[in-house]
Design a protein around this motif. Structure first.
Motif, PDB file in Angstrom:
ATOM      1  N   ARG A  82      -5.646 -10.756   3.031  1.00 21.43           N
ATOM      2  CA  ARG A  82      -4.997  -9.503   3.144  1.00 21.43           C
ATOM      3  C   ARG A  82      -3.435  -9.411   3.451  1.00 21.43           C
ATOM      4  N   SER A  83      -3.148 -10.318   4.107  1.00 22.47           N
ATOM      5  CA  SER A  83      -1.656 -10.568   4.811  1.00 22.47           C
ATOM      6  C   SER A  83      -0.790 -11.088   3.384  1.00 22.47           C
ATOM      7  N   HIS A  84      -1.490 -12.098   2.594  1.00 20.62           N
ATOM      8  CA  HIS A  84      -0.882 -12.358   1.497  1.00 20.62           C
ATOM      9  C   HIS A  84      -0.524 -11.233   0.484  1.00 20.62           C
ATOM     10  N   ALA A  85      -1.610 -10.567   0.242  1.00 20.25           N
ATOM     11  CA  ALA A  85      -1.074  -9.400  -0.464  1.00 20.25           C
ATOM     12  C   ALA A  85      -0.310  -8.576  -0.130  1.00 20.25           C
ATOM     13  N   ALA A  86      -0.179  -8.207   0.999  1.00 23.96           N
ATOM     14  CA  ALA A  86       0.918  -7.507   1.520  1.00 23.96           C
ATOM     15  C   ALA A  86       2.521  -8.216   1.560  1.00 23.96           C
ATOM     16  N   PHE A  87       2.405  -9.380   1.748  1.00 20.94           N
ATOM     17  CA  PHE A  87       3.642 -10.075   1.764  1.00 20.94           C
ATOM     18  C   PHE A  87       4.062 -10.225   0.154  1.00 20.94           C
ATOM     19  N   SER A  88       3.222 -10.194  -0.837  1.00 18.45           N
ATOM     20  CA  SER A  88       3.583 -10.341  -2.234  1.00 18.45           C
ATOM     21  C   SER A  88       3.832  -9.017  -2.709  1.00 18.45           C
ATOM     22  N   ARG A  89       3.814  -7.688  -2.180  1.00 18.34           N
ATOM     23  CA  ARG A  89       3.560  -6.531  -2.879  1.00 18.34           C
ATOM     24  C   ARG A  89       5.292  -5.972  -2.452  1.00 18.34           C
ATOM     25  N   THR A  90       6.151  -6.094  -3.452  1.00 15.29           N
ATOM     26  CA  THR A  90       7.393  -5.782  -3.394  1.00 15.29           C
ATOM     27  C   THR A  90       7.856  -4.305  -3.609  1.00 15.29           C
ATOM     28  N   ALA A  91       7.005  -3.523  -4.011  1.00 14.71           N
ATOM     29  CA  ALA A  91       7.207  -2.153  -4.157  1.00 14.71           C
ATOM     30  C   ALA A  91       5.855  -1.496  -3.828  1.00 14.71           C
ATOM     31  N   PRO A  92       6.224   0.058  -3.404  1.00 17.21           N
ATOM     32  CA  PRO A  92       5.158   0.969  -2.785  1.00 17.21           C
ATOM     33  C   PRO A  92       3.906   1.040  -3.690  1.00 17.21           C
ATOM     34  N   GLY A  93       2.938   1.493  -3.221  1.00 18.82           N
ATOM     35  CA  GLY A  93       1.679   1.634  -4.335  1.00 18.82           C
ATOM     36  C   GLY A  93       1.812   3.017  -5.065  1.00 18.82           C
ATOM     37  N   GLU A  94       0.753   3.564  -5.568  1.00 15.12           N
ATOM     38  CA  GLU A  94       0.871   4.651  -6.358  1.00 15.12           C
ATOM     39  C   GLU A  94       1.349   5.885  -5.799  1.00 15.12           C
ATOM     40  N   ASP A  95       2.126   6.672  -6.308  1.00 16.43           N
ATOM     41  CA  ASP A  95       2.652   7.928  -5.820  1.00 16.43           C
ATOM     42  C   ASP A  95       3.770   7.655  -5.041  1.00 16.43           C
ATOM     43  N   GLY A  96       4.122   6.191  -4.860  1.00 17.01           N
ATOM     44  CA  GLY A  96       5.195   5.919  -3.898  1.00 17.01           C
ATOM     45  C   GLY A  96       4.689   5.666  -2.429  1.00 17.01           C
ATOM     46  N   VAL A  97       3.444   5.711  -2.118  1.00 19.33           N
ATOM     47  CA  VAL A  97       2.641   5.561  -0.889  1.00 19.33           C
ATOM     48  C   VAL A  97       2.298   4.138  -0.632  1.00 19.33           C
ATOM     49  N   VAL A  98       2.618   3.694   0.539  1.00 20.42           N
ATOM     50  CA  VAL A  98       2.193   2.182   0.684  1.00 20.42           C
ATOM     51  C   VAL A  98       0.894   2.300   1.547  1.00 20.42           C
ATOM     52  N   SER A  99      -0.195   1.540   1.156  1.00 20.28           N
ATOM     53  CA  SER A  99      -1.488   1.574   1.823  1.00 20.28           C
ATOM     54  C   SER A  99      -1.202   0.968   3.152  1.00 20.28           C
ATOM     55  N   ASP A 100      -2.307   0.976   3.995  1.00 17.23           N
ATOM     56  CA  ASP A 100      -2.564   0.358   5.030  1.00 17.23           C
ATOM     57  C   ASP A 100      -2.527  -1.226   5.066  1.00 17.23           C
TER      58      ASP A 100
END
Length: 347
Positions: free
Chosen positions: A43-61
């Motif tokens: 889960r941490s790897h996924a967060a570190f690799s996500r360089t932009a907010p999610g859908e509708d500009g909202v970042v998930s938990d």
């Protein structure tokens, strides 16, 4: 000896597991379970690799796992975690301590009853947690480095975090490994001792408690004396962490964990001391030791973003257009002259 904070990687699983076995129970963000720890790392790897907010500009938990590394040996000797927005995947429950006042004119008596009410008031907050320092390293301020590095990470990634931040402190656990709060409240509804519940909670989360606990308020007068005495108190090993949180501007506002009754501390993110006081500067000069002067400061210094984030102690001194940085810190951060860093006084 030089240490630095960095992003956790797959090879950190074994040292994380070894540290988890030293926590003594009730430490839900660092369970002594390889599968659960591996899931955290993924889960941490996924967060570190996500360089932009999610859908509708909202970042998930998102979850970020950081580790404390001995730069000389490469050993991992501590860890800490950050959650960007709790309560998005499932409700984030706390017990809120409240008081009901009733008056009888006939008896000329006023009765005030303390109550615990299930609440989701803290949903959407960011959370700092999962801090553990190996017992062999509890000197030299490394606990402070672990704790405050999280705030510099937030400063460097402010858009990913909420306007309120919380920290849950582990509650009282007795010498036998039991929880007076659990035994006096939740344990009565689950037919499960604290050790079994603790293990299940660490691996699967404490949603099962919220699902099955009665939703009406609990009068604390109906609990055992030992359970009442544990409400809102941190585990003895967490008292220093509580003081550090208070120094950062966190406060106890009558929210406690529904699992062990430990205190939940909250603050406004931009008011957290290390976040508010952190400054960006360019490294102009790297020296073995910046010349001693009234302007030389011991500091926490950080650089990089996401998986490249690093933080270490160092000496800094203002110079024209930037700072002079101690060579040891520059090596720990792997920065050279011209690099941009965040810094805040160690104090």
């Amino acid at each position: 000896m030089s240490f630095r904070i960095r992003a956790a990687v797959d090879s950190d699983l074994q040292p994380l597991y070894e540290m988890a076995k030293l926590t003594g129970g009730g430490f839900t963000n660092l369970p002594p379970d390889r599968r659960a720890l591996r899931a955290k790392l993924e889960r941490s790897h996924a967060a570190f690799s996500r360089t932009a907010p999610g859908e509708d500009g909202v970042v998930s938990d998102e979850l970020f796992v950081l580790v404390l590394e001995n730069c000389a040996t490469g050993e991992v000797r501590g860890t800490c975690q950050l959650f960007t927005h709790v309560g998005q995947s499932w409700p984030f429950y706390s017990y809120r301590i409240g008081t009901l006042t009733q008056h009888s004119r006939e008896l000329s008596r006023t009765f005030r009853a303390d109550m615990l009410s299930l609440a989701t008031d803290l949903e959407g907050s960011s959370e700092v947690g999962g801090l553990f320092l190996h017992p062999g390293e509890r000197a030299g301020g490394l606990g402070l480095l672990l704790a405050r590095s999280r705030y510099l990470f937030i400063k460097a990634h402010r858009a990913r975090f909420a306007d309120r931040i919380l920290a849950e402190l582990r509650g009282i656990i007795d010498e036998a490994g039991g929880s007076p709060f659990w035994d006096g409240l939740a344990g009565r509804f689950f037919g499960m001792n604290f050790q079994d519940a603790d293990q299940f909670n660490a691996i699967n989360g404490h949603q099962f408690i919220a699902d099955l606990m009665p939703k009406h308020p609990i009068y604390t007068a109906m609990l055992s004396e030992s359970a009442r005495a544990a409400i809102g108190l941190p585990h003895p090993s967490g008292r220093a962490a509580m003081r550090m949180l208070e120094n950062e501007g966190f406060a106890f506002e009558n929210y406690v964990d529904i699992f062990d009754g430990g205190p939940t501390m909250t603050a406004r993110t931009d008011k957290v001391r290390s976040i508010a006081d952190a400054r960006t500067a360019q490294v102009v000069t790297i020296a073995d030791t910046p010349p001693a002067s009234d302007t030389t400061t011991e500091a926490l210094v950080a650089t990089g973003t996401l998986a490249d984030f690093r933080c270490a102690f160092g000496d800094i001194r203002p110079v024209a257009d930037g700072i002079a940085l101690s060579r040891g810190c520059a090596a720990a951060l792997d920065v050279s002259e011209g690099a941009s860093v965040l810094h805040v006084a160690r104090l």
